[in-house]
Design a protein around this motif. Sequence first.
Motif, short mmCIF file in Angstrom:
data_model
loop_
_atom_site.label_atom_id
_atom_site.label_comp_id
_atom_site.label_asym_id
_atom_site.label_seq_id
_atom_site.Cartn_x
_atom_site.Cartn_y
_atom_site.Cartn_z
N VAL A 273 0.41 -0.84 -6.63
CA VAL A 273 0.88 -1.19 -5.28
C VAL A 273 2.06 -2.14 -5.49
O VAL A 273 1.89 -3.26 -5.95
CB VAL A 273 -0.23 -1.84 -4.44
CG1 VAL A 273 0.30 -2.21 -3.06
CG2 VAL A 273 -1.43 -0.91 -4.31
N GLU A 278 5.73 -10.35 -5.13
CA GLU A 278 4.28 -10.19 -5.20
C GLU A 278 3.69 -10.27 -3.79
O GLU A 278 2.77 -9.52 -3.45
CB GLU A 278 3.69 -11.27 -6.12
CG GLU A 278 2.23 -10.99 -6.44
CD GLU A 278 1.60 -12.03 -7.37
OE1 GLU A 278 2.32 -12.57 -8.24
OE2 GLU A 278 0.39 -12.28 -7.21
N ALA A 281 4.00 -7.03 -2.01
CA ALA A 281 3.01 -6.07 -2.52
C ALA A 281 1.62 -6.36 -1.94
O ALA A 281 0.91 -5.46 -1.49
CB ALA A 281 2.99 -6.10 -4.04
N ARG A 282 1.26 -7.64 -1.93
CA ARG A 282 -0.07 -8.01 -1.39
C ARG A 282 -0.16 -7.70 0.10
O ARG A 282 -1.20 -7.27 0.59
CB ARG A 282 -0.34 -9.51 -1.60
CG ARG A 282 -0.42 -9.94 -3.03
CD ARG A 282 -1.83 -10.39 -3.45
NE ARG A 282 -1.86 -10.54 -4.90
CZ ARG A 282 -2.45 -9.71 -5.75
NH1 ARG A 282 -3.14 -8.66 -5.31
NH2 ARG A 282 -2.40 -9.89 -7.05
N HIS A 284 1.38 -5.32 1.63
CA HIS A 284 1.25 -3.87 1.75
C HIS A 284 -0.21 -3.45 1.49
O HIS A 284 -0.78 -2.63 2.21
CB HIS A 284 2.19 -3.20 0.75
CG HIS A 284 2.19 -1.70 0.83
ND1 HIS A 284 2.36 -1.00 2.00
CD2 HIS A 284 2.03 -0.76 -0.15
CE1 HIS A 284 2.29 0.29 1.76
NE2 HIS A 284 2.10 0.47 0.45
N GLU A 285 -0.79 -4.07 0.48
CA GLU A 285 -2.20 -3.80 0.15
C GLU A 285 -3.09 -4.16 1.35
O GLU A 285 -4.04 -3.45 1.69
CB GLU A 285 -2.58 -4.62 -1.08
CG GLU A 285 -3.85 -4.16 -1.76
CD GLU A 285 -4.16 -5.00 -3.01
OE1 GLU A 285 -3.56 -6.10 -3.20
OE2 GLU A 285 -5.00 -4.55 -3.80
N GLY A 358 -8.73 1.62 -2.59
CA GLY A 358 -7.46 2.01 -3.19
C GLY A 358 -7.58 3.14 -4.16
O GLY A 358 -6.77 4.05 -4.18
N THR A 364 -6.55 -1.46 -9.39
CA THR A 364 -5.30 -1.58 -8.66
C THR A 364 -4.44 -2.64 -9.33
O THR A 364 -4.91 -3.73 -9.63
CB THR A 364 -5.58 -1.98 -7.19
OG1 THR A 364 -6.41 -0.97 -6.60
CG2 THR A 364 -4.29 -2.09 -6.40
N THR A 366 -1.35 -4.74 -8.42
CA THR A 366 -0.52 -5.08 -7.26
C THR A 366 0.53 -6.10 -7.68
O THR A 366 0.17 -7.12 -8.28
CB THR A 366 -1.40 -5.67 -6.13
OG1 THR A 366 -2.43 -4.73 -5.85
CG2 THR A 366 -0.58 -5.92 -4.88
#
Lengths: 448, 448
Positions: A273, A278, A281-282, A284-285, A358, A364, A366
């Motif tokens: 991800v 960072e 990305a988090r 988005h997760e 996920g 995952t 990320t």
Amino acid sequence: MTRRQLHLNAFLMSTGHHEASWRLPESDPYASVDLDHFRELARIAERGTFDSLFLADGPVLFSNVGQRPAGVLEPLTLLTALAVATEHIGLIATASTSYNSPYNLARRFASLDHISGGRAGWNIVTTAGAEAARNFGLDDEPAHATRYERAAEFLDVALKLWDSWEDDLVVADKAQGVWGDERKIHPPRHRGTYFSVEGALNVPRSPQGYPLLVQAGSSQDGKHFAARYAEAVFTAQQTLGDAQAFYADLKTRAREAGRDPGHLKILPGIVPVIGSTEAEARAHEQVLEDHIVHEHSLHRLEHLLNLEAGTLELDARLPADLPPESDIEGARSRYTLVVELARRERLTVRELIGRLGGGRGHLTFTGTPEQVADAIENWFTLGAADGFNIMPAVLPSGLGLFVDHVVPILRARGLFRTEYGPRGTLRDRYGLPRPANQHTTAPTLTRV
Amino acid sequence: MTRRQLHLNAFLMSTGHHEASWRLPESDPYASVDLDHFRELARIAERGTFDSLFLADGPVLFSNVGQRPAGVLEPLTLLTALAVATEHIGLIATASTSYNSPYNLARRFASLDHISGGRAGWNIVTTAGAEAARNFGLDDEPAHATRYERAAEFLDVALKLWDSWEDDLVVADKAQGVWGDERKIHPPRHRGTYFSVEGALNVPRSPQGYPLLVQAGSSQDGKHFAARYAEAVFTAQQTLGDAQAFYADLKTRAREAGRDPGHLKILPGIVPVIGSTEAEARAHEQVLEDHIVHEHSLHRLEHLLNLEAGTLELDARLPADLPPESDIEGARSRYTLVVELARRERLTVRELIGRLGGGRGHLTFTGTPEQVADAIENWFTLGAADGFNIMPAVLPSGLGLFVDHVVPILRARGLFRTEYGPRGTLRDRYGLPRPANQHTTAPTLTRV
């Protein structure tokens, strides 16, 4: 000197590996049966010089159609279409040894290998679950050990069929009217516990001899089978330590089975991800996790753990009295992975569902492209992997991000090819030798 | 007013339908596993605006590899590759009801129908012969009647599977997280004599609903089956009179089965051997006949007629005491056709072999493009055919000659389309309605 090279496989799925991916605005809810969607994925992966594409499968309607996209195209069929739409990339299709006939399946893989110029791979599965069994005249799934026994015999028969034509059988003497050398046909005449197969295959031996043999079960039976037959193994590992232990165990087993451990490539699955930071990305997760319908996931988790519906509570931990792995006749290694993950990290059911959303048990990664590349390099250099099974949370966008941002870093570090070079087979990509025909006494023809 | 339009199917084979075609200088002895060869054939047929391509099949190594090209690509696999290489033409694959599972086969045809945009067709065969049976755990072939009983149940199950998703099941409500309407899934829950299949297919209903159903057996069992299920029938007929009788019989049977006889298209197979003069065409035919190895053909004829090896003599007629058709458990209608041909025309075995060399019992039309077009028009207008299954003696050249010289004449006479027009399904090409889903009460959606 060239550094040891890692291998990348793209695990394709409709809108992505995250169960909620289809609910994102960008996702096409009809993607699962859209050839153009898969053609785009294949082209992105080929732009990223991936070794191969892969499709999972079971001969059963897995999901409740109310909850998420549920129809798929049959993998060998879809990958045959993608063979024509691509040039270099390998094509690994899942097919079941429990619900196929060796003669039919051996033909189909040999045909795809011819059509693709030697790019076919077979992910060998035994297919857990009573639902699948009931689509094939059985009342319940065969026992775990029985499925693996049948799988081993299936492989023996398939290998006999693929070797039933020697490579140089065709003489094509038009003047004399002699097409082939009859002494180079070797009918299996197999009579076993599960199969009787008399005659030779009706497909000449294919460019690779037979498809790359891939396996993904990590139970004891699964590892035993992999050590004997598999040339590549997909595996779900949640920690570096577990992955290292699995890697060492499987390589040792291969050596003990008399094989070169370098001829068995191990590819843990990872869900990248990726964000430009960072935090991105988090975030988005988190968006993906917010789209999970917990009630649905709860039912699926109960099914996996062999529990009555209604047993689990979202904000409690798993029950303490779950049965041992050996009592599970279904997807045994997935069961153990999920139970161990929940216990090790003391997760509530809700948290566990978030972690599983996920990649269904795969790890995952990320972060930024740099961070994802670091994690890949770490696992690769620390004896946990020969490469990775890349399972983007969202497709096609996640595969595009990986290819355009992570792959260049891996290339710059000298870990991954920058181009395919001349046309080659799937085994060439993975650095594996072409298998000799069991009836040929001449030395193995190894392609470089 | 537009004239009634005929339909043309291209029956593909490696180097052609004449058994000696591979020995000609122009023929590639490796054609049978060469995708490019078949891609070229498909493009020629599409240039000729043919309705469809067709591949025969049996899960068995048919020929002795010493005698002629013997390996093939599995038809559904090859036609999937050709789906990507073509745009308009239908793709009809042979598959056996005796040696497949309904769940697997229904999936594969539904997948090809999705991938090709609704161009899939299934030539349903029951597969004669002990050799095939022995590749699937049986000691001998099932009785003729048993094979047809199983085929009928297979079709019922396959239809249930293809109808297990209603066409408008997907709602794709991303906001609510509802992908499909669960009430529109209809698991077959089939428990029959030959099959038990519980669950719904894992492929959404395809563009055509299900593949065009094609059949080619002309025995009593075969005709009964065709009248009930087939939408197109391939048949081998040696005379106009026989073809007319077969045509009338099958249309009557379809009517008696409660069907519109116009929804069952009858396509006799013909082997066109074309020359710029009749003499040139005959000379070409003679070249082919001169390349037959009579000893090999003798053995195959003895096998078809269920005779001991060594029974037949090349320059004598067939024995008078051959058993009646009802004693034959193998390819029953082919048996009768061959015996009747030999007796009607008082052929020696050598002459019979010459007649069978071109099309294994199908009629050869030898002559100028004009003469071949006349024969086609005659059969078409005199109630013997709705179209033809074109089986060139030599490939690709014979298909090219037909497309470039016969098709223009048929077009000029207003008998055959000059272009495909907008994209359509295989049923659209044959003027057949899209089948309604058995669970949908709404009126049938007929595509024009």
